[in-house]
Scaffold this motif. Structure first.
Motif, mmCIF file in Angstrom:
data_model
loop_
_atom_site.group_PDB
_atom_site.id
_atom_site.type_symbol
_atom_site.label_atom_id
_atom_site.label_comp_id
_atom_site.label_asym_id
_atom_site.label_seq_id
_atom_site.Cartn_x
_atom_site.Cartn_y
_atom_site.Cartn_z
ATOM 1 N N PRO A 60 -4.644 -0.275 -7.434
ATOM 2 C CA PRO A 60 -4.389 -0.518 -8.857
ATOM 3 C C PRO A 60 -3.639 -1.820 -9.115
ATOM 4 N N VAL A 61 -2.945 -2.314 -8.110
ATOM 5 C CA VAL A 61 -2.144 -3.529 -8.277
ATOM 6 C C VAL A 61 -2.799 -4.723 -7.601
ATOM 7 N N LEU A 62 -3.309 -4.535 -6.391
ATOM 8 C CA LEU A 62 -3.892 -5.637 -5.635
ATOM 9 C C LEU A 62 -5.386 -5.733 -5.922
ATOM 10 N N ARG A 63 -5.808 -6.870 -6.423
ATOM 11 C CA ARG A 63 -7.204 -7.090 -6.779
ATOM 12 C C ARG A 63 -7.524 -8.561 -6.580
ATOM 13 N N PRO A 64 -8.791 -8.924 -6.464
ATOM 14 C CA PRO A 64 -9.131 -10.334 -6.238
ATOM 15 C C PRO A 64 -8.564 -11.247 -7.313
ATOM 16 N N VAL A 65 -7.966 -12.340 -6.885
ATOM 17 C CA VAL A 65 -7.376 -13.290 -7.831
ATOM 18 C C VAL A 65 -8.460 -14.196 -8.385
ATOM 19 N N ARG A 66 -8.121 -14.869 -9.471
ATOM 20 C CA ARG A 66 -9.062 -15.811 -10.069
ATOM 21 C C ARG A 66 -8.953 -17.165 -9.381
ATOM 22 N N ALA A 67 -10.059 -17.871 -9.366
ATOM 23 C CA ALA A 67 -10.070 -19.193 -8.745
ATOM 24 C C ALA A 67 -9.123 -20.118 -9.496
ATOM 25 N N GLY A 68 -8.435 -20.959 -8.754
ATOM 26 C CA GLY A 68 -7.558 -21.948 -9.367
ATOM 27 C C GLY A 68 -6.090 -21.643 -9.233
ATOM 28 N N PHE A 77 1.494 8.174 -8.989
ATOM 29 C CA PHE A 77 0.732 9.107 -9.826
ATOM 30 C C PHE A 77 0.249 8.408 -11.100
ATOM 31 N N HIS A 78 1.164 7.738 -11.785
ATOM 32 C CA HIS A 78 0.791 7.097 -13.047
ATOM 33 C C HIS A 78 -0.133 5.899 -12.827
ATOM 34 N N LEU A 79 0.061 5.165 -11.748
ATOM 35 C CA LEU A 79 -0.856 4.059 -11.437
ATOM 36 C C LEU A 79 -2.257 4.579 -11.136
ATOM 37 N N THR A 80 -2.337 5.706 -10.444
ATOM 38 C CA THR A 80 -3.647 6.299 -10.146
ATOM 39 C C THR A 80 -4.368 6.675 -11.428
ATOM 40 N N LEU A 81 -3.648 7.285 -12.359
ATOM 41 C CA LEU A 81 -4.248 7.652 -13.641
ATOM 42 C C LEU A 81 -4.752 6.406 -14.377
ATOM 43 N N ALA A 82 -3.940 5.352 -14.364
ATOM 44 C CA ALA A 82 -4.350 4.111 -15.040
ATOM 45 C C ALA A 82 -5.591 3.515 -14.397
ATOM 46 N N GLU A 83 -5.651 3.537 -13.076
ATOM 47 C CA GLU A 83 -6.817 2.976 -12.387
ATOM 48 C C GLU A 83 -8.075 3.793 -12.672
ATOM 49 N N LEU A 84 -7.948 5.125 -12.693
ATOM 50 C CA LEU A 84 -9.113 5.983 -12.900
ATOM 51 C C LEU A 84 -9.660 5.906 -14.317
ATOM 52 N N ALA A 85 -8.908 5.281 -15.230
ATOM 53 C CA ALA A 85 -9.414 5.106 -16.592
ATOM 54 C C ALA A 85 -10.629 4.190 -16.634
ATOM 55 N N GLY A 86 -10.806 3.392 -15.584
ATOM 56 C CA GLY A 86 -12.013 2.574 -15.486
ATOM 57 C C GLY A 86 -11.907 1.193 -16.079
ATOM 58 N N LEU A 127 -6.611 -2.687 -18.127
ATOM 59 C CA LEU A 127 -5.602 -1.680 -18.450
ATOM 60 C C LEU A 127 -4.726 -1.406 -17.229
ATOM 61 N N ALA A 128 -5.365 -1.263 -16.057
ATOM 62 C CA ALA A 128 -4.606 -0.978 -14.831
ATOM 63 C C ALA A 128 -3.632 -2.103 -14.521
ATOM 64 N N ALA A 129 -4.071 -3.347 -14.705
ATOM 65 C CA ALA A 129 -3.206 -4.493 -14.425
ATOM 66 C C ALA A 129 -2.029 -4.554 -15.395
ATOM 67 N N GLN A 130 -2.301 -4.313 -16.671
ATOM 68 C CA GLN A 130 -1.225 -4.324 -17.664
ATOM 69 C C GLN A 130 -0.248 -3.180 -17.412
ATOM 70 N N SER A 158 -6.809 3.291 5.631
ATOM 71 C CA SER A 158 -7.542 3.034 4.389
ATOM 72 C C SER A 158 -6.948 3.801 3.218
ATOM 73 N N GLU A 159 -6.405 5.001 3.464
ATOM 74 C CA GLU A 159 -5.785 5.776 2.387
ATOM 75 C C GLU A 159 -4.575 5.051 1.831
ATOM 76 N N PHE A 160 -3.771 4.462 2.731
ATOM 77 C CA PHE A 160 -2.600 3.705 2.289
ATOM 78 C C PHE A 160 -3.034 2.491 1.469
ATOM 79 N N VAL A 161 -4.037 1.782 1.958
ATOM 80 C CA VAL A 161 -4.519 0.596 1.242
ATOM 81 C C VAL A 161 -5.057 0.991 -0.132
ATOM 82 N N ASP A 162 -5.739 2.147 -0.216
ATOM 83 C CA ASP A 162 -6.278 2.611 -1.501
ATOM 84 C C ASP A 162 -5.183 2.779 -2.546
#
Length: 242
Positions: free
Chosen positions: A13-21, A162-171, A175-178, A5-9
């Protein structure tokens, strides 16, 4: 969720549910980003199909179609057996001169550098404003510690995390995706220049100052340190590539 689970976590920041279609296309884009960012190093295994399909919000049938495309492109390989799975194929150690010219010509370096600075400085300030505590604070500290402990060949991957983690924690998921997208473009450029120990030592000092400012809730300092850090990277890239 199965597996580590730590590896998946680290990939959230990059993998997230896709939009339908556009499930197939968006899933392919996201897994390509994981590979380009080096979040799974060459020879490393992607998360199990069940975990990937859950993270992306797609069926395992669609996921297998995505993995088949990546395999056909020579980016991953499938292995059977108890220790099988889908593995990222190692990249060439360094780009040749022709590949370097192609990468530089394919992007607007100044645009990438400016956008990166805006996103990272904004993320740092947002994180500071939230006064990260508990698990979020520990995730940031752990990401920083991983960069300090990184052997030289693995430094850029851990720096990216490190930088992806910071971007994700911004909430902000947007922003994280960009940031993931601009970081992939940045890493393509960084792969074209050498790792300089003096620069890495300076970067580590800045990383530490950034985390201290964020955890202290000092948004002004967090933004200033981030901008200085980005300026250092920009200076190296301009020097080597322009």
């Amino acid at each position: 969720m199965t597996g580590d689970s730590e590896f998946v976590d680290r990939l959230t920041p990059v993998l997230r549910p896709v939009r339908a279609g556009n499930g197939f296309e968006e899933a392919l884009e996201q897994i390509l980003q994981v590979i380009r960012l080096g979040l799974v190093p060459g020879g490393g295994r992607l998360p199990a199909e069940r975990d990937l399909s859950e993270l992306l919000g797609i069926s395992r049938v669609t996921l297998r179609e995505v993995l088949k495309v990546l395999q056909d492109q020579g980016l991953v390989e499938s292995r059977r057996g108890r220790y099988g799975g889908t593995f990222v194929r190692p990249r060439a150690d360094s780009p040749g001169e022709e590949e370097l010219r192609r990468r530089v010509a394919a992007v607007d370096i100044e645009d990438v550098l400016r956008f990166r600075e805006v996103l990272e400085a904004g993320a740092a300030e947002l994180c500071a404003a939230q006064r990260l505590t508990g698990r979020d604070a520990e995730r940031l500290r752990a990401a920083l510690a991983a960069t300090h402990e990184a052997p030289l060949p693995d430094y850029r991957r851990r720096d990216t995390l490190f930088h992806l983690t910071l971007a994700e924690l911004a909430g902000s998921a947007s922003l994280a995706a960009q940031y993931a997208a601009v970081r992939a473009a940045l890493n393509d450029l960084l792969d074209c220049i050498p790792l300089l120990v003096r620069n890495l030592e300076h970067s580590q000092h800045q990383h530490t100052g950034l985390v201290e400012a964020v955890l202290a809730g000092d948004g002004e300092t967090a933004r200033a340190v981030t901008r200085e850090h980005c300026a250092g990277t920009a200076a190296l890239l301009r020097g080597f590539l322009t």
